[in-house]
Design a protein around this motif. Structure first.
Motif, PDB file in Angstrom:
ATOM      1  N   SER A 279      34.178  36.594  39.168  1.00  0.00           N
ATOM      2  CA  SER A 279      34.837  37.673  38.301  1.00  0.00           C
ATOM      3  C   SER A 279      33.826  38.841  38.578  1.00  0.00           C
ATOM      4  CB  SER A 279      34.741  37.460  36.952  1.00  0.00           C
ATOM      5  OG  SER A 279      35.503  38.483  36.297  1.00  0.00           O
ATOM      6  N   GLY A 280      34.587  40.062  38.950  1.00  0.00           N
ATOM      7  CA  GLY A 280      34.008  41.503  39.375  1.00  0.00           C
ATOM      8  C   GLY A 280      34.000  41.664  40.823  1.00  0.00           C
TER       9      GLY A 280
ATOM     10  N   GLU B 150      35.640  46.932  39.760  1.00  0.00           N
ATOM     11  CA  GLU B 150      35.548  45.852  40.786  1.00  0.00           C
ATOM     12  C   GLU B 150      34.638  46.085  41.721  1.00  0.00           C
ATOM     13  OE1 GLU B 150      36.638  42.876  39.617  1.00  0.00           O
ATOM     14  OE2 GLU B 150      38.174  43.299  38.297  1.00  0.00           O
ATOM     15  N   LYS B 151      33.840  45.186  42.288  1.00  0.00           N
ATOM     16  CA  LYS B 151      33.079  45.735  43.528  1.00  0.00           C
ATOM     17  C   LYS B 151      33.544  45.020  44.694  1.00  0.00           C
ATOM     18  CE  LYS B 151      28.276  45.106  45.193  1.00  0.00           C
ATOM     19  NZ  LYS B 151      27.002  44.609  45.080  1.00  0.00           N
TER      20      LYS B 151
ATOM     21  N   LEU C 278      42.330  40.878  47.027  1.00  0.00           N
ATOM     22  CA  LEU C 278      42.122  39.544  46.796  1.00  0.00           C
ATOM     23  C   LEU C 278      40.862  39.404  45.596  1.00  0.00           C
ATOM     24  CD1 LEU C 278      42.036  38.039  50.260  1.00  0.00           C
ATOM     25  CD2 LEU C 278      44.053  38.323  48.684  1.00  0.00           C
ATOM     26  N   PHE C 279      41.078  38.215  44.861  1.00  0.00           N
ATOM     27  CA  PHE C 279      40.234  37.944  43.778  1.00  0.00           C
ATOM     28  C   PHE C 279      39.792  36.463  44.097  1.00  0.00           C
ATOM     29  CE2 PHE C 279      43.121  40.833  41.826  1.00  0.00           C
ATOM     30  CZ  PHE C 279      42.337  41.441  41.158  1.00  0.00           C
TER      31      PHE C 279
ATOM     32  N   THR D 184      39.636  33.750  38.884  1.00  0.00           N
ATOM     33  CA  THR D 184      39.828  34.976  38.348  1.00  0.00           C
ATOM     34  C   THR D 184      41.524  35.423  38.591  1.00  0.00           C
ATOM     35  OG1 THR D 184      37.628  35.855  38.679  1.00  0.00           O
ATOM     36  CG2 THR D 184      39.230  37.449  38.353  1.00  0.00           C
ATOM     37  N   ALA D 185      42.155  35.210  39.486  1.00  0.00           N
ATOM     38  CA  ALA D 185      43.369  35.376  39.792  1.00  0.00           C
ATOM     39  C   ALA D 185      44.273  34.407  39.038  1.00  0.00           C
ATOM     40  CB  ALA D 185      43.658  35.175  41.375  1.00  0.00           C
ATOM     41  N   GLN D 186      43.995  33.255  38.814  1.00  0.00           N
ATOM     42  CA  GLN D 186      44.683  32.507  37.991  1.00  0.00           C
ATOM     43  C   GLN D 186      44.677  32.882  36.420  1.00  0.00           C
ATOM     44  OE1 GLN D 186      42.804  28.702  38.637  1.00  0.00           O
ATOM     45  NE2 GLN D 186      44.387  27.906  40.249  1.00  0.00           N
TER      46      GLN D 186
END
Length: 845
Positions: A148-149, A180-181, A201-202, A206-208
């Motif tokens: 995450s991040g 976000e980095k 894109l994650f 995190t995407a879920q």
């Protein structure tokens, strides 16, 4: 006879030039439209197909349903266990889980990047051990996001925004701002990115969490091992799939995508072709007018041909051969011009949005359609003059004029015109009282326009005669201009009709757009008491955090979300709207036929009159409901209100609805503030929400302007498209005047000989052109207002606040535009008339 026809074409090159231009413009519009839409379809289809390279099978939830019974519970996403099971299927080389959704990215200025709806987020699937490469995305720089991040950006977005590995970006998925980095930049064949969108894109977890649920995917992509066909792999996969899941080959998905793209282009293609058809329809009048005048000028020649043995059929055929030659030349030139128009349209659209690369496509159907349309329209329009030419009696060879239209012919024409116009007007008026009156109204409008066109020779004398007092101020030139304009009513009618049709459409659309805008503004002002509405930029669901953040603001005195949820009532589907029952009376102004806001809360609901009537409800009625989660409940009607396009349906308190929602989100939040709507209050609300580019904070004025902007953009497009018809109409006026000057050469020479100077001659031709153009303008604006009113009567059935607005200013501009058409169209014919040699003109036969 064939040689004679070709000789006539070459002998009348200048006179046929305007006809050729009119046909060429219409054909060019048709060809340009088909080239443009074919090029876009091909580019998008190839871009989409490229995105499916390496995809052999895709497994997705099956939303097609089964059986008639409605299940309000959503079809579940694909679990992690299914992904593991598919990895073990024989013939599967790799299996990648995918989950995606809306993800708004802000550029360095804080503005939303991409094309709004194409701003997407997805997961980078690194496999169970987190070390696998995702075959869908080729990392160009940096690495894949792992926690995450962290995010990865597509390379085109990175180039546009200037973001690179190590930068921190602001973005939002459902309302709250996220920092976000950027840890990677990748290349992709995604069609949305190729069309100017963005892809972020994650990591999978995190995407879920953002787009689905932990451990679940929206689809699973399978790659087949060497030697395994896609259809064979689908059969193996189907053996292990649970219910409500579907396996599809990559080829089928690519074909499906191509069909969807083609279907989406159909609407644009149809709309553009309608306007091309209008331009060609207007061109028919010019062609018929031109050949009518050419036949009239060659009466003696045609009669001599009859006298030396030419049959009627041969004379008709010779005129149609002329039309065939003119139509072929115009169609070929129009086709070439259309290819250029298609290329220019693509460049222009590319300046507003990013388009996928691809070659210019000229399909065989485009070539055939252009030739058939150009030649067909010309030959059909010339058929009636050709028939008239064949009827010229041989005895007319003794003179230079043919028999004028008989009184009987004029009576028949006026009778037919009156019947058509009367039937059309009656059908339009009848359609205004119907719920679905679009088809009869369209048919009635067509009949009325044709009827008015047939009657224009009859209408020309009184309407043009009304201009006599003004024309007298110009002396002899003005009087002669009026007499010339009504000398040949049929020619005047055909010339004015071209302009009439264009102005009818422009005026009617302007009346409808202005009236709908007024109705929407009125509805918003009457129904909405809230100072602001807050929603996502693409109107996707808002996180409840937005509502909570706004509720903490000191200036906010009342707020309510609007949540949507499916339900089953009386065996059928009914949407439920969750609101804050305690604050709703401060945010909405509704007209109650029964009850009020007071009872809203707990198990009590308010419903609109249409829903109440459909179910037979009134205040105190109770009904059973099956919520989204499948649980049952009983609700009681405490109020019945008049619904509108903005507010309708069953509203209940969020405290009752929220426990049954799988995911608590709002479509928008209504906000009331202590200081009312002002720039400072709006700025403070936007600041509280983190100056989020994905969130719209709009007051009533903003809502009105956004709707007005939509109508203005639509009208500007229509004006631009209808300008083609007006240009063709200008050519028609020029053509008519030029040929009129030619056939009146002897008369003009006599006028010059008895004292009319060059300036007076120019003024006479210009005033004649002005009168004819204004005649067409008056008819067009009158019909446009009538059709605008009639269409408004239909619209008012679904938009209660609809109010007829007559745009007097714009109608004045349209009339001035018609006058300008007349002035510009007369420049060349007037100059030509003034430069005629008096002695040579007098000797002209």
């Amino acid at each position: 006879m064939f040689r004679t026809a070709l000789r006539n074409v070459l002998a009348h090159k200048a006179r046929l030039l305007m006809t050729t231009l009119a046909v060429m413009l219409g054909v060019a519009f048709v060809a340009g439209t088909m080239v443009f839409t074919s090029t876009l379809s091909d580019a998008y289809a190839k871009s989409a197909a490229k995105g499916f390279e390496g995809v052999d099978v895709v497994v997705r939830p099956d939303y097609s349903g089964g059986g008639e019974e409605f299940d309000p519970r959503a079809v579940p996403d694909l679990p992690e266990e299914l992904l593991d099971r598919l990895r073990r299927v024989s013939g599967v080389e790799s299996a990648t889980g995918s989950v995606s959704g809306f993800a708004a990215l802000a550029d360095k200025d804080g503005d939303l990047v991409g094309e709004g709806w194409s701003t997407q987020g997805a997961n980078y699937d690194a496999g169970p051990d987190g070390k696998k490469e995702d075959p869908r995305y080729d990392l160009r720089d940096g690495r894949a996001p792992t926690r995450s991040g962290e995010i990865a950006l597509d390379s085109k977005t990175a180039e546009r925004t200037g973001y690179g590995v190590g930068d921190t970006v602001r973005m939002s998925v459902d309302g709250p701002v996220r920092q976000e980095k950027v840890v990677g930049v990748f290349d992709t064949d995604d069609g949305g990115v190729a069309a100017g969108g963005t892809l972020v894109l994650f990591d999978t977890a995190t995407a879920q969490e953002m787009f689905s649920q932990p451990g679940r995917y929206s689809e699973i992509v399978l790659t087949a091992a060497d030697g395994v066909e896609q259809r064979e792999l689908v059969e193996r996969v189907e053996e292990v799939l649970p219910k409500q899941t579907l396996a599809t080959t990559g080829e089928e998905l690519a074909d499906e995508q191509a069909r969807m793209i083609e279907a989406s282009m159909d609407g644009m293609r149809t709309g553009l072709l309608v306007f091309a058809g209008i331009a060609l329809f207007v061109g028919i009048f010019i062609i018929a007018n031109t050949f009518t005048m050419l036949v009239a000028q060659r009466t003696k020649e045609l009669a001599l041909l009859r006298a030396v043995g030419a049959a009627r059929r041969q004379v008709t055929r010779s005129v149609l051969v002329e039309a065939l030659v003119v139509g072929t030349v115009a169609a070929l030139v129009g086709l070439l011009a259309g290819v250029g128009i298609g290329a220019v349209m693509r460049v222009l659209m590319g300046s507003f949005s990013t388009l996928p690369d691809g070659p210019l496509i000229v399909e065989p159907t485009t070539v055939v359609a252009s030739l058939v349309v150009g030649i067909g329209v010309t030959v059909v329009a010339a058929w009636l003059p050709a028939r008239r030419a064949a009827k010229v009696p041989p005895v007319a060879a003794m003179g230079s004029v043919h028999a004028p239209a008989t009184t009987r012919g004029l009576v028949v024409r006026n009778t037919v015109g009156a019947l058509l116009a009367g039937a059309g007007a009656a059908l339009v008026l009848y359609a205004t009282g119907l719920e679905d009156g679009e088809m009869p109204m369209g048919a009635g409008a067509g009949l009325l326009v044709i009827g008015v066109f047939v009657l224009t020779p009859l209408l020309s004398r009184p309407i043009i005669g009304a201009a006599a007092p003004v024309l007298r101020a110009f002396g002899v030139s003005g009087k002669l201009a009026r007499l010339n304009a009504v000398r040949n009513p049929r020619r005047t009618a055909a010339t004015a009709a071209a302009l009439m049709i264009g102005l009818t459409l422009i005026t009617g659309m302007t009346v409808i757009a202005g009236s709908v805008q007024k109705g929407v503004d009125k509805m918003a002002a009457e129904a909405l008491e809230a100072d602001y509405t807050v929603s996502m930029a693409n109107y996707s669901p808002l996180s409840p955090e937005v509502e909570q953040t706004l509720g903490k603001e000191e200036r906010v005195t009342a707020l309510s979300p609007l949540r949507n949820s499916p339900s089953r009532i009386d065996g059928g589907y009914e949407p439920l709207t969750g609101v804050n029952g305690e604050a709703l009376d401060e945010l909405l102004e509704l007209d109650f036929t029964q009850g009020s806001f007071a009872g809203l809360g707990g198990e009590s609901v308010i419903v609109d009159t249409d829903t109440a009537k459909e179910h037979g409800w009134k205040v105190g009625s109770s009904f059973e409901v099956v919520y989204e989660d499948g649980e049952r409940g009983e609700l009681t009607v405490s109020g019945v209100y008049e619904g509108n396009e903005m507010i309708r349906g069953i509203m209940l308190d969020t405290a009752t609805l929220d426990p049954h929602l799988e995911q608590v989100t709002s479509m928008q939040v209504m906000v009331k503030t202590a200081d009312g709507a002002s720039e400072s209050v709006k700025s403070s609300l936007e600041e509280a929400l983190g100056d989020n580019p994905a969130i719209l904070v709009q007051d009533k004025k903003d809502l009105s302007e956004s709707i007005a902007q939509m109508f203005t953009m639509m009208l500007n497009m229509l004006y631009g498209l209808l300008a083609m018809a007006v240009i063709v109409a200008v050519l028609g006026v020029v053509n008519t005047l030029a040929m009129s000057v030619f056939e009146r050469s002897q008369e003009i020479g006599m006028l010059r000989a008895i004292g009319l100077d060059r300036r007076g001659t120019k003024r006479m031709v210009r005033l004649e052109s002005l009168v004819i153009s204004l005649f067409g303008g008056v008819l067009g604006i009158g019909l446009g207002v009538f059709f605008g009113w009639a269409a408004g009567e239909l619209i008012s059935g679904s938009l209660a606040t609809y109010e007829l607005v007559l745009p007097w200013g714009r109608m004045g501009v349209f009339l001035a535009m018609a006058a300008l058409v007349g002035v510009l169209a007369a420049l060349w014919p007037a100059r030509r008339a003034a430069r005629l040699n008096m002695l040579e003109a007098i000797k002209t036969e």
